[in-house]
Scaffold this active site. Structure first.
Site, PDB file in Angstrom:
ATOM      1  N   ARG A 121      28.929 -75.474  21.211  1.00 18.32           N
ATOM      2  CA  ARG A 121      27.971 -75.764  22.319  1.00 18.32           C
ATOM      3  C   ARG A 121      27.261 -76.917  22.093  1.00 18.32           C
ATOM      4  O   ARG A 121      26.064 -77.064  21.497  1.00 18.32           O
ATOM      5  CB  ARG A 121      26.629 -74.684  22.437  1.00 18.32           C
ATOM      6  CG  ARG A 121      27.559 -73.430  22.954  1.00 18.32           C
ATOM      7  CD  ARG A 121      26.362 -72.525  23.355  1.00 18.32           C
ATOM      8  NE  ARG A 121      27.113 -71.959  24.593  1.00 18.32           N
ATOM      9  CZ  ARG A 121      26.640 -70.662  25.186  1.00 18.32           C
ATOM     10  NH1 ARG A 121      25.507 -70.331  24.566  1.00 18.32           N
ATOM     11  NH2 ARG A 121      27.234 -70.380  26.045  1.00 18.32           N
ATOM     12  N   GLN A 126      30.327 -79.569  27.108  1.00 18.74           N
ATOM     13  CA  GLN A 126      29.474 -78.527  28.265  1.00 18.74           C
ATOM     14  C   GLN A 126      30.525 -78.490  29.291  1.00 18.74           C
ATOM     15  O   GLN A 126      30.571 -77.332  29.814  1.00 18.74           O
ATOM     16  CB  GLN A 126      28.260 -79.198  28.653  1.00 18.74           C
ATOM     17  CG  GLN A 126      27.028 -78.675  28.131  1.00 18.74           C
ATOM     18  CD  GLN A 126      25.798 -79.191  28.446  1.00 18.74           C
ATOM     19  OE1 GLN A 126      25.639 -80.466  28.982  1.00 18.74           O
ATOM     20  NE2 GLN A 126      24.824 -78.555  27.833  1.00 18.74           N
ATOM     21  N   ASP A 129      32.961 -75.423  28.714  1.00 15.74           N
ATOM     22  CA  ASP A 129      32.347 -74.199  28.356  1.00 15.74           C
ATOM     23  C   ASP A 129      32.707 -73.332  29.350  1.00 15.74           C
ATOM     24  O   ASP A 129      32.168 -73.122  30.299  1.00 15.74           O
ATOM     25  CB  ASP A 129      30.929 -74.446  28.169  1.00 15.74           C
ATOM     26  CG  ASP A 129      30.232 -73.375  27.660  1.00 15.74           C
ATOM     27  OD1 ASP A 129      31.047 -72.415  27.341  1.00 15.74           O
ATOM     28  OD2 ASP A 129      29.174 -73.405  27.258  1.00 15.74           O
ATOM     29  N   SER A 132      29.918 -70.444  29.903  1.00 13.85           N
ATOM     30  CA  SER A 132      28.756 -70.955  30.978  1.00 13.85           C
ATOM     31  C   SER A 132      29.098 -70.973  32.272  1.00 13.85           C
ATOM     32  O   SER A 132      28.576 -70.304  33.169  1.00 13.85           O
ATOM     33  CB  SER A 132      28.217 -72.473  30.744  1.00 13.85           C
ATOM     34  OG  SER A 132      27.650 -72.567  29.310  1.00 13.85           O
ATOM     35  N   TYR A 229      22.326 -69.285  20.638  1.00 14.11           N
ATOM     36  CA  TYR A 229      22.706 -67.892  20.771  1.00 14.11           C
ATOM     37  C   TYR A 229      21.423 -66.951  20.030  1.00 14.11           C
ATOM     38  O   TYR A 229      20.850 -67.484  19.013  1.00 14.11           O
ATOM     39  CB  TYR A 229      23.837 -67.455  19.904  1.00 14.11           C
ATOM     40  CG  TYR A 229      25.060 -67.957  20.730  1.00 14.11           C
ATOM     41  CD1 TYR A 229      25.550 -67.594  21.829  1.00 14.11           C
ATOM     42  CD2 TYR A 229      25.993 -69.298  20.109  1.00 14.11           C
ATOM     43  CE1 TYR A 229      26.525 -67.940  22.608  1.00 14.11           C
ATOM     44  CE2 TYR A 229      26.893 -69.416  20.943  1.00 14.11           C
ATOM     45  CZ  TYR A 229      27.283 -68.983  22.102  1.00 14.11           C
ATOM     46  OH  TYR A 229      28.484 -69.219  22.864  1.00 14.11           O
TER      47      TYR A 229
HETATM   48  P1  NAD Z   1      24.533 -65.090  25.657  1.00 12.79           P
HETATM   49  O1  NAD Z   1      25.280 -64.629  26.752  1.00 12.79           O
HETATM   50  O2  NAD Z   1      25.095 -65.003  24.247  1.00 12.79           O
HETATM   51  O3  NAD Z   1      23.227 -64.042  25.683  1.00 12.79           O
HETATM   52  C1  NAD Z   1      22.580 -63.736  26.880  1.00 12.79           C
HETATM   53  C2  NAD Z   1      21.009 -63.779  26.569  1.00 12.79           C
HETATM   54  O4  NAD Z   1      20.748 -62.581  26.104  1.00 12.79           O
HETATM   55  C3  NAD Z   1      20.549 -64.963  25.847  1.00 12.79           C
HETATM   56  O5  NAD Z   1      19.486 -65.721  26.168  1.00 12.79           O
HETATM   57  C4  NAD Z   1      20.073 -64.114  24.557  1.00 12.79           C
HETATM   58  O6  NAD Z   1      18.807 -64.981  23.980  1.00 12.79           O
HETATM   59  C5  NAD Z   1      19.685 -62.918  25.058  1.00 12.79           C
HETATM   60  N1  NAD Z   1      19.279 -61.772  23.997  1.00 12.79           N
HETATM   61  C6  NAD Z   1      19.989 -61.619  23.045  1.00 12.79           C
HETATM   62  N2  NAD Z   1      19.369 -60.305  22.454  1.00 12.79           N
HETATM   63  C7  NAD Z   1      18.418 -59.906  23.191  1.00 12.79           C
HETATM   64  C8  NAD Z   1      17.399 -58.933  23.101  1.00 12.79           C
HETATM   65  N3  NAD Z   1      17.546 -58.097  22.175  1.00 12.79           N
HETATM   66  N4  NAD Z   1      16.469 -58.778  24.014  1.00 12.79           N
HETATM   67  C9  NAD Z   1      16.481 -59.858  25.173  1.00 12.79           C
HETATM   68  N5  NAD Z   1      17.304 -60.688  25.242  1.00 12.79           N
HETATM   69  C10 NAD Z   1      18.368 -60.825  24.302  1.00 12.79           C
HETATM   70  O7  NAD Z   1      23.681 -66.307  25.895  1.00 12.79           O
HETATM   71  P2  NAD Z   1      24.038 -67.713  26.800  1.00 12.79           P
HETATM   72  O8  NAD Z   1      24.067 -67.443  28.197  1.00 12.79           O
HETATM   73  O9  NAD Z   1      25.392 -67.764  26.397  1.00 12.79           O
HETATM   74  O10 NAD Z   1      23.413 -68.736  26.428  1.00 12.79           O
HETATM   75  C11 NAD Z   1      22.358 -68.831  25.428  1.00 12.79           C
HETATM   76  C12 NAD Z   1      21.689 -70.291  25.212  1.00 12.79           C
HETATM   77  O11 NAD Z   1      22.720 -71.184  25.152  1.00 12.79           O
HETATM   78  C13 NAD Z   1      21.201 -70.881  26.618  1.00 12.79           C
HETATM   79  O12 NAD Z   1      19.994 -71.333  26.477  1.00 12.79           O
HETATM   80  C14 NAD Z   1      21.958 -72.058  27.260  1.00 12.79           C
HETATM   81  O13 NAD Z   1      21.271 -72.695  28.067  1.00 12.79           O
HETATM   82  C15 NAD Z   1      22.514 -72.422  25.955  1.00 12.79           C
HETATM   83  N6  NAD Z   1      23.622 -72.909  26.235  1.00 12.79           N
HETATM   84  C16 NAD Z   1      23.932 -74.315  25.604  1.00 12.79           C
HETATM   85  C17 NAD Z   1      25.263 -75.048  26.051  1.00 12.79           C
HETATM   86  C18 NAD Z   1      25.515 -76.522  25.335  1.00 12.79           C
HETATM   87  O14 NAD Z   1      24.504 -77.098  25.065  1.00 12.79           O
HETATM   88  N7  NAD Z   1      26.617 -76.866  25.489  1.00 12.79           N
HETATM   89  C19 NAD Z   1      26.255 -74.540  26.611  1.00 12.79           C
HETATM   90  C20 NAD Z   1      25.825 -73.176  27.003  1.00 12.79           C
HETATM   91  C21 NAD Z   1      24.613 -72.592  26.833  1.00 12.79           C
END
Ligand code: NAD
Length: 373
Positions: A121, A126, A129, A132, A229
């Site tokens: 990430r 991006q 990905d 996403s 994460y």
């Molecule tokens: P994910 O699919 O791994 O998880 C989904 C969400 O569930 C996350 O926000 C996580 O914090 C939440 N979660 C986990 N355990 C939990 C609990 N017990 N109770 C409540 N919520 C809980 O996450 P994702 O959608 O892949 O993305 C996570 C983050 O990564 C986001 O902030 C996203 O913006 C960021 N991201 C960055 C990049 C990049 O910089 N290239 C790319 C993709 C995503």
């Protein structure tokens, strides 16, 4: 450089790893592209459209013969790869933790398996990905699936026959899917609240016009966490979260859960007793159902009813919007391969930061640190 595009073999998988648009772009870079007949059919991309884009259509054997890079959405059954060139790349979403044995079998075939879900990430990756791009549309579809099961309307409506009140939607897990679920539910006119363990999501929730519901008395994950994460939370946090959810959930009509922890089973966020406090006719959509489920009683591939509440557990939600998810997935693969394209016609020259992160097998062995460590 020959690229092969496989027809997906997994049951219920409607997506395809290349579209006529990306085929054309690969050919523009100097590659030849072979597409397995019918590969795009279930995503509404016809064989003829691939042929018009310059691809050769053929059987699995035809497309694999001499291919340097093989593209898939999910990892193909290793047995279906008979005839693949040793050293060829297999680039797909390979579910490395869930299908660990299959990784060994890719190694035995001598292919270099690249798991696109392990893409780091970092800003420059991006556009590559797949997590996403697919989660975004899954979050949108989860809300539509909830609306379809819900016997009431989402927006407040004032009619001559009386007022229909707005649905109350609670989104648990505010990553990519959760953010899109919030935005979609808001567009449909619902009153939306949301929660996450990462404090950084609070502002994102507010910026989408929803209400953050957070555990305040125990520290969650401050800042962005590792790569954005979450990790498993302490017992103390889990207890505080359960209490918070209990008081909030009984007032909700729709709950969308999306919480995931990479490489671990999904955290359990809603118990059967909590489901029982919800109003008859409420709907819960568990997007984490295939990773073990956030909701007690959710069944992968089914819509079940518990205490008068529907719990929706569709498998492979991105595949339910196969035309758009395929288009984005295909662009993720194109963005990855083209970023490292070798003008001399060899395999792409991927750098160590990305290569080491996504490469699972090489030279007959499993080489990925996350799988070995
Ligand atoms: P994910 O699919 O791994 O998880 C989904 C969400 O569930 C996350 O926000 C996580 O914090 C939440 N979660 C986990 N355990 C939990 C609990 N017990 N109770 C409540 N919520 C809980 O996450 P994702 O959608 O892949 O993305 C996570 C983050 O990564 C986001 O902030 C996203 O913006 C960021 N991201 C960055 C990049 C990049 O910089 N290239 C790319 C993709 C995503």
């Amino acid at each position: 450089m020959k690229l092969a595009v496989l027809k997906e073999g997994a049951s219920g998988e409607r997506r395809v790893a290349a579209t006529p648009e990306t085929v054309k772009k690969f050919i523009g870079l100097g590659a030849s592209v072979a597409v397995e007949r019918g590969a795009g059919e279930s995503a509404a991309y016809a064989d003829q459209a691939y042929a018009d884009a310059g691809a050769a259509l053929g059987s699995r054997g035809d497309v694999l013969a001499g291919a340097d890079v093989v593209l898939g959405v999910q990892g193909p059954d290793p047995e279906s790869l008979a005839g693949i060139k040793p050293g060829a790349w297999l680039v797909a979403g390979l579910n490395p933790f869930g299908e660990r044995d299959r990784v060994d079998r890719y190694a035995a075939l001598g292919v270099e398996a690249m798991a696109m879900e392990f893409m780091p990430r970092i800003t420059r990756a991006q556009s590559m990905d797949i997590l996403s791009s697919q989660s975004n549309l899954a979050g949108y579809k989860a809300v539509l699936d909830a609306a379809a099961e819900y016997g009431r309307a989402f927006p407040m409506m004032m009619t001559a026959a009386g007022t229909v009140s707005a649905a109350k939607v609670f989104v648990m897990g505010v990553g990519v899917a959760g953010l899109q679920a919030i935005a979609t539910a808001r567009r449909l006119g619902a009153q939306v609240s949301a929660t996450d363990v990462r404090s950084a999501t609070k502002e994102q929730i507010l910026s989408l016009g929803a209400k953050p519901i957070f555990v305040e008395n125990v520290k969650g994950i401050e800042g962005e966490g590792s790569g954005g994460y979450a990790t498993e939370m302490s017992a103390e946090y889990q207890a505080a979260q359960a209490e918070l959810v209990s008081s909030h959930i009984a007032k909700q009509d729709i709950v969308i859960t999306t919480a995931l922890i990479p490489g671990r089973p999904a955290p359990r966020l809603i118990s059967d007793a909590q489901v029982a406090t919800m109003r008859q006719g409420s709907v819960i959509v568990d997007l984490a159902v295939e990773q073990g489920g956030n909701v007690e009683g959710a069944v992968a591939g089914e819509v079940v009813e518990r205490h008068g509440v529907k719990i929706v557990g569709h498998r492979n939600v991105p595949s339910r919007l196969a035309t758009d998810t395929s288009a984005l997935f295909a662009r993720n693969l194109f963005n990855f391969l083209s970023a490292f394209w070798d003008k001399e016609g060899g395999l792409p020259k991927v750098d160590d930061e990305i290569g080491d992160a996504i490469r699972l097998t090489r030279g007959g062995a499993v080489v990925n640190a996350r799988l070995l460590g």
